[in-house]
Write a protein that holds these residues in place. Sequence first.
Motif, mmCIF file in Angstrom:
data_model
loop_
_atom_site.group_PDB
_atom_site.id
_atom_site.type_symbol
_atom_site.label_atom_id
_atom_site.label_comp_id
_atom_site.label_asym_id
_atom_site.label_seq_id
_atom_site.Cartn_x
_atom_site.Cartn_y
_atom_site.Cartn_z
ATOM 1 N N GLU A 1 0.823 -1.198 0.000
ATOM 2 C CA GLU A 1 0.000 0.000 0.000
ATOM 3 C C GLU A 1 0.865 1.259 0.000
ATOM 4 O OE1 GLU A 1 -3.518 1.997 2.642
ATOM 5 O OE2 GLU A 1 -3.180 -0.134 2.813
ATOM 6 N N ALA A 2 1.930 1.264 0.804
ATOM 7 C CA ALA A 2 2.810 2.429 0.857
ATOM 8 C C ALA A 2 3.488 2.649 -0.493
ATOM 9 C CB ALA A 2 3.848 2.250 1.963
ATOM 10 N N SER A 3 3.878 1.565 -1.145
ATOM 11 C CA SER A 3 4.522 1.681 -2.458
ATOM 12 C C SER A 3 3.563 2.292 -3.478
ATOM 13 C CB SER A 3 4.987 0.308 -2.954
ATOM 14 O OG SER A 3 5.960 -0.218 -2.097
ATOM 15 N N LEU A 4 2.314 1.875 -3.430
ATOM 16 C CA LEU A 4 1.313 2.440 -4.342
ATOM 17 C C LEU A 4 1.081 3.923 -4.063
ATOM 18 C CD1 LEU A 4 -1.394 -0.376 -4.597
ATOM 19 C CD2 LEU A 4 -0.044 0.579 -6.464
ATOM 20 N N ASN A 5 1.064 4.295 -2.801
ATOM 21 C CA ASN A 5 0.865 5.704 -2.445
ATOM 22 C C ASN A 5 2.011 6.568 -2.950
ATOM 23 O OD1 ASN A 5 -1.590 5.278 -1.208
ATOM 24 N ND2 ASN A 5 -0.714 5.050 0.829
ATOM 25 N N ARG A 6 3.246 6.068 -2.807
ATOM 26 C CA ARG A 6 4.403 6.838 -3.288
ATOM 27 C C ARG A 6 4.361 6.972 -4.814
ATOM 28 N NH1 ARG A 6 6.856 4.053 0.981
ATOM 29 N NH2 ARG A 6 7.586 2.384 -0.380
ATOM 30 N N TYR A 38 11.395 -10.832 -8.188
ATOM 31 C CA TYR A 38 11.172 -9.524 -7.577
ATOM 32 C C TYR A 38 9.767 -9.425 -6.991
ATOM 33 C CZ TYR A 38 15.462 -8.297 -9.911
ATOM 34 O OH TYR A 38 16.770 -8.275 -10.314
ATOM 35 N N GLN A 39 9.668 -8.775 -5.836
ATOM 36 C CA GLN A 39 8.380 -8.552 -5.193
ATOM 37 C C GLN A 39 7.679 -7.366 -5.849
ATOM 38 O OE1 GLN A 39 9.446 -7.857 -1.125
ATOM 39 N NE2 GLN A 39 9.972 -9.997 -0.743
ATOM 40 N N ASP A 40 6.365 -7.385 -5.848
ATOM 41 C CA ASP A 40 5.628 -6.290 -6.483
ATOM 42 C C ASP A 40 5.931 -4.946 -5.831
ATOM 43 O OD1 ASP A 40 4.241 -6.968 -4.136
ATOM 44 O OD2 ASP A 40 2.275 -6.961 -5.078
ATOM 45 N N ASP A 41 6.153 -4.921 -4.527
ATOM 46 C CA ASP A 41 6.499 -3.665 -3.857
ATOM 47 C C ASP A 41 7.851 -3.131 -4.332
ATOM 48 O OD1 ASP A 41 4.154 -3.497 -2.391
ATOM 49 O OD2 ASP A 41 4.995 -4.500 -0.640
ATOM 50 N N GLN A 42 8.800 -4.027 -4.595
ATOM 51 C CA GLN A 42 10.098 -3.612 -5.126
ATOM 52 C C GLN A 42 9.918 -2.982 -6.508
ATOM 53 O OE1 GLN A 42 11.940 -7.614 -4.759
ATOM 54 N NE2 GLN A 42 13.694 -6.507 -3.923
ATOM 55 N N VAL A 43 9.086 -3.591 -7.315
ATOM 56 C CA VAL A 43 8.845 -3.093 -8.670
ATOM 57 C C VAL A 43 8.168 -1.721 -8.617
ATOM 58 C CG1 VAL A 43 7.653 -3.529 -10.857
ATOM 59 C CG2 VAL A 43 8.737 -5.423 -9.626
ATOM 60 N N LEU A 44 7.191 -1.568 -7.736
ATOM 61 C CA LEU A 44 6.506 -0.281 -7.605
ATOM 62 C C LEU A 44 7.459 0.801 -7.093
ATOM 63 C CD1 LEU A 44 3.109 -1.527 -6.156
ATOM 64 C CD2 LEU A 44 3.519 -0.606 -8.459
ATOM 65 N N SER A 45 8.345 0.440 -6.179
ATOM 66 C CA SER A 45 9.343 1.402 -5.686
ATOM 67 C C SER A 45 10.300 1.803 -6.805
ATOM 68 C CB SER A 45 10.128 0.812 -4.514
ATOM 69 O OG SER A 45 9.304 0.702 -3.385
ATOM 70 N N ALA A 46 10.674 0.833 -7.627
ATOM 71 C CA ALA A 46 11.549 1.132 -8.768
ATOM 72 C C ALA A 46 10.837 2.076 -9.735
ATOM 73 C CB ALA A 46 11.961 -0.158 -9.475
ATOM 74 N N ALA A 47 9.569 1.809 -10.000
ATOM 75 C CA ALA A 47 8.792 2.672 -10.896
ATOM 76 C C ALA A 47 8.701 4.088 -10.335
ATOM 77 C CB ALA A 47 7.400 2.081 -11.119
ATOM 78 N N THR A 48 8.538 4.196 -9.039
ATOM 79 C CA THR A 48 8.479 5.519 -8.401
ATOM 80 C C THR A 48 9.786 6.269 -8.607
ATOM 81 O OG1 THR A 48 6.928 4.698 -6.747
ATOM 82 C CG2 THR A 48 8.133 6.724 -6.202
ATOM 83 N N MET A 49 10.903 5.588 -8.413
ATOM 84 C CA MET A 49 12.212 6.210 -8.610
ATOM 85 C C MET A 49 12.361 6.676 -10.060
ATOM 86 S SD MET A 49 15.192 7.191 -7.593
ATOM 87 C CE MET A 49 15.450 6.427 -6.007
ATOM 88 N N ILE A 50 12.008 5.810 -10.988
ATOM 89 C CA ILE A 50 12.133 6.146 -12.407
ATOM 90 C C ILE A 50 11.259 7.349 -12.756
ATOM 91 C CG2 ILE A 50 11.636 5.325 -14.749
ATOM 92 C CD1 ILE A 50 12.420 2.480 -13.666
ATOM 93 N N LEU A 79 17.615 -3.562 -7.462
ATOM 94 C CA LEU A 79 16.629 -2.963 -8.350
ATOM 95 C C LEU A 79 16.587 -1.444 -8.225
ATOM 96 C CD1 LEU A 79 14.496 -3.327 -10.502
ATOM 97 C CD2 LEU A 79 12.855 -3.934 -8.705
ATOM 98 N N GLN A 80 16.780 -0.896 -7.046
ATOM 99 C CA GLN A 80 16.758 0.565 -6.887
ATOM 100 C C GLN A 80 17.911 1.209 -7.653
ATOM 101 O OE1 GLN A 80 13.455 1.210 -5.965
ATOM 102 N NE2 GLN A 80 14.453 3.035 -5.225
ATOM 103 N N THR A 81 19.081 0.574 -7.634
ATOM 104 C CA THR A 81 20.224 1.098 -8.396
ATOM 105 C C THR A 81 19.911 1.073 -9.885
ATOM 106 O OG1 THR A 81 21.793 0.397 -6.694
ATOM 107 C CG2 THR A 81 22.682 0.767 -8.912
ATOM 108 N N ALA A 82 19.360 -0.036 -10.349
ATOM 109 C CA ALA A 82 18.991 -0.146 -11.758
ATOM 110 C C ALA A 82 17.946 0.906 -12.121
ATOM 111 C CB ALA A 82 18.471 -1.550 -12.057
ATOM 112 N N ALA A 83 16.968 1.117 -11.245
ATOM 113 C CA ALA A 83 15.926 2.112 -11.494
ATOM 114 C C ALA A 83 16.520 3.517 -11.557
ATOM 115 C CB ALA A 83 14.852 2.033 -10.418
ATOM 116 N N THR A 84 17.471 3.797 -10.705
ATOM 117 C CA THR A 84 18.129 5.106 -10.714
ATOM 118 C C THR A 84 18.866 5.324 -12.034
ATOM 119 O OG1 THR A 84 18.342 5.069 -8.311
ATOM 120 C CG2 THR A 84 19.789 6.581 -9.504
#
Length: 181
Positions: A1-6, A38-50, A79-84
């Motif tokens: 839920e937090a990942s979706l909000n971000r 990869y967990q869906d929350d990780q993917v959503l966090s990566a999308a947020t970063m991108i 994944l966060q490094t890749a997203a960055t």
Amino acid sequence: EASLNRLAFALKATGINAKGALDDMDAMASKIQETTTYQDDQVLSAATMIQTLGRLSQDGLKQATSAAVDLSAALGIDLQTAATLVGKAATGHTETFAKYGLSIQKGSTNAETFANTLTTLSRLQGAAEAQTNTYAGAVAQLKNSFGELQETTGGWVTKNPAVVSVIKEMTAVMADMKEKA
């Protein structure tokens, strides 16, 4: 839920209708979880970063997120490094890819450079799914599935008024026991 909000905040901040795009990205993240480690929350966090770095269209964000997932798997980076890396490429900053042995052709515009980045990263397509063909990958998928089950049942428990009522009663009983002790 937090990942979706971000992600909703990042989408709204970049002028994208958050509701439709959010549902689409959530479905994409779930699909990636089903087919990778990869967990869906990780993917959503990566999308947020991108999205925060790159300010992409909805389709651009989906392509970039998929590319980041495969980049992460192929290079063995988080994944966060890749997203960055991918998010910065959307603004023309591709220099760091050289550190990982990837050469991105600079375009005449940031959009062209980003298109070149996605073309280069398309060579890595399928790397994340391939990880599931190993013992460690299969175990990671099992762990993700169990985590989703816990989230689902946990949601039922935490949103159930009867459960909340019992917890409140238990709290009151314990407080009463403490006072009498």
